[in-house]
Motif scaffolding. Sequence first.
Motif, mmCIF file in Angstrom:
data_model
loop_
_atom_site.group_PDB
_atom_site.id
_atom_site.type_symbol
_atom_site.label_atom_id
_atom_site.label_comp_id
_atom_site.label_asym_id
_atom_site.label_seq_id
_atom_site.Cartn_x
_atom_site.Cartn_y
_atom_site.Cartn_z
ATOM 1 N N GLY A 237 0.792 -1.217 0.000
ATOM 2 C CA GLY A 237 0.000 0.000 0.000
ATOM 3 C C GLY A 237 0.828 1.274 0.000
ATOM 4 O O GLY A 237 0.286 2.363 0.089
ATOM 5 N N GLU A 238 2.123 1.155 -0.063
ATOM 6 C CA GLU A 238 3.006 2.314 -0.107
ATOM 7 C C GLU A 238 4.229 1.961 -0.942
ATOM 8 O O GLU A 238 4.580 0.800 -1.076
ATOM 9 N N VAL A 239 4.867 2.965 -1.472
ATOM 10 C CA VAL A 239 6.083 2.734 -2.236
ATOM 11 C C VAL A 239 7.234 2.580 -1.248
ATOM 12 O O VAL A 239 7.411 3.415 -0.361
ATOM 13 N N LEU A 240 7.961 1.513 -1.398
ATOM 14 C CA LEU A 240 9.082 1.242 -0.507
ATOM 15 C C LEU A 240 10.270 2.102 -0.922
ATOM 16 O O LEU A 240 10.736 2.028 -2.054
ATOM 17 N N GLN A 241 10.735 2.932 -0.001
ATOM 18 C CA GLN A 241 11.839 3.851 -0.277
ATOM 19 C C GLN A 241 12.988 3.568 0.693
ATOM 20 O O GLN A 241 12.748 3.151 1.832
ATOM 21 N N ALA B 185 17.754 -0.139 2.084
ATOM 22 C CA ALA B 185 18.830 0.446 1.273
ATOM 23 C C ALA B 185 18.873 -0.278 -0.071
ATOM 24 O O ALA B 185 18.470 -1.447 -0.170
ATOM 25 N N PRO B 186 19.360 0.386 -1.115
ATOM 26 C CA PRO B 186 19.515 -0.303 -2.401
ATOM 27 C C PRO B 186 20.498 -1.466 -2.246
ATOM 28 O O PRO B 186 21.513 -1.354 -1.564
ATOM 29 N N TYR B 187 20.172 -2.563 -2.870
ATOM 30 C CA TYR B 187 21.026 -3.747 -2.792
ATOM 31 C C TYR B 187 22.157 -3.622 -3.803
ATOM 32 O O TYR B 187 21.930 -3.301 -4.969
ATOM 33 N N GLN B 188 23.367 -3.847 -3.344
ATOM 34 C CA GLN B 188 24.537 -3.800 -4.217
ATOM 35 C C GLN B 188 25.043 -5.217 -4.418
ATOM 36 O O GLN B 188 25.647 -5.805 -3.518
ATOM 37 N N ASP B 189 24.802 -5.735 -5.595
ATOM 38 C CA ASP B 189 25.240 -7.091 -5.920
ATOM 39 C C ASP B 189 26.663 -7.025 -6.462
ATOM 40 O O ASP B 189 26.926 -6.315 -7.429
ATOM 41 N N PRO B 190 27.607 -7.755 -5.857
ATOM 42 C CA PRO B 190 28.982 -7.703 -6.344
ATOM 43 C C PRO B 190 29.131 -8.258 -7.762
ATOM 44 O O PRO B 190 30.043 -7.872 -8.482
#
Length: 167
Positions: free
Chosen positions: A87-91, A111-116
């Motif tokens: 029901g909400e945008v995940l930020q 947090a944004p996921y950083q894939d190596p």
Amino acid sequence: MPGPKSGSGRRFNGASRADGIIAGRAGGSWQRGYTLIEVLVAFAVLALALTLLLGTLSGASRQVRWSADAGRAALHAESLLAQTGVGEVLQPGRRDGEFEAGRYRWTLEVAPYQDPARPSPATVDPFAPRLLQLRLLVTWGDGGPRENLVVDSLRLVPQDLTQGVVP
């Protein structure tokens, strides 16, 4: 044949039974029973056994309480993660709160996921969905070192076109 004489001049005939109690006849009467030392040793062994038993039961009840608290924390964490992003945008950001009037406290970091293994940002489709990493920390306990539960999860969210491209 007369038996050995005691210091008082009375005769003492000792007889041993199979159960370890020594019966003797001094001056014509039979005497049976335990000595004071035997009774004290029996009480000491009983006290030691009861101490060990109560210590074990106390440790077991503490473990049962910890298990119940950890189970409730896991249920709260599962419930909160199930509601996150609905029901909400995940930020990206940080939120915190509490359950059960402050008995359980939680902190959620997105947090944004950083894939190596991810290719460089120049080759990524700007309209592709992105992965966000959710880290939920639930703490509980009275004073001293607190118990905690950490749950990590990934969510695939659509690219938010109103805020521009996020690498």
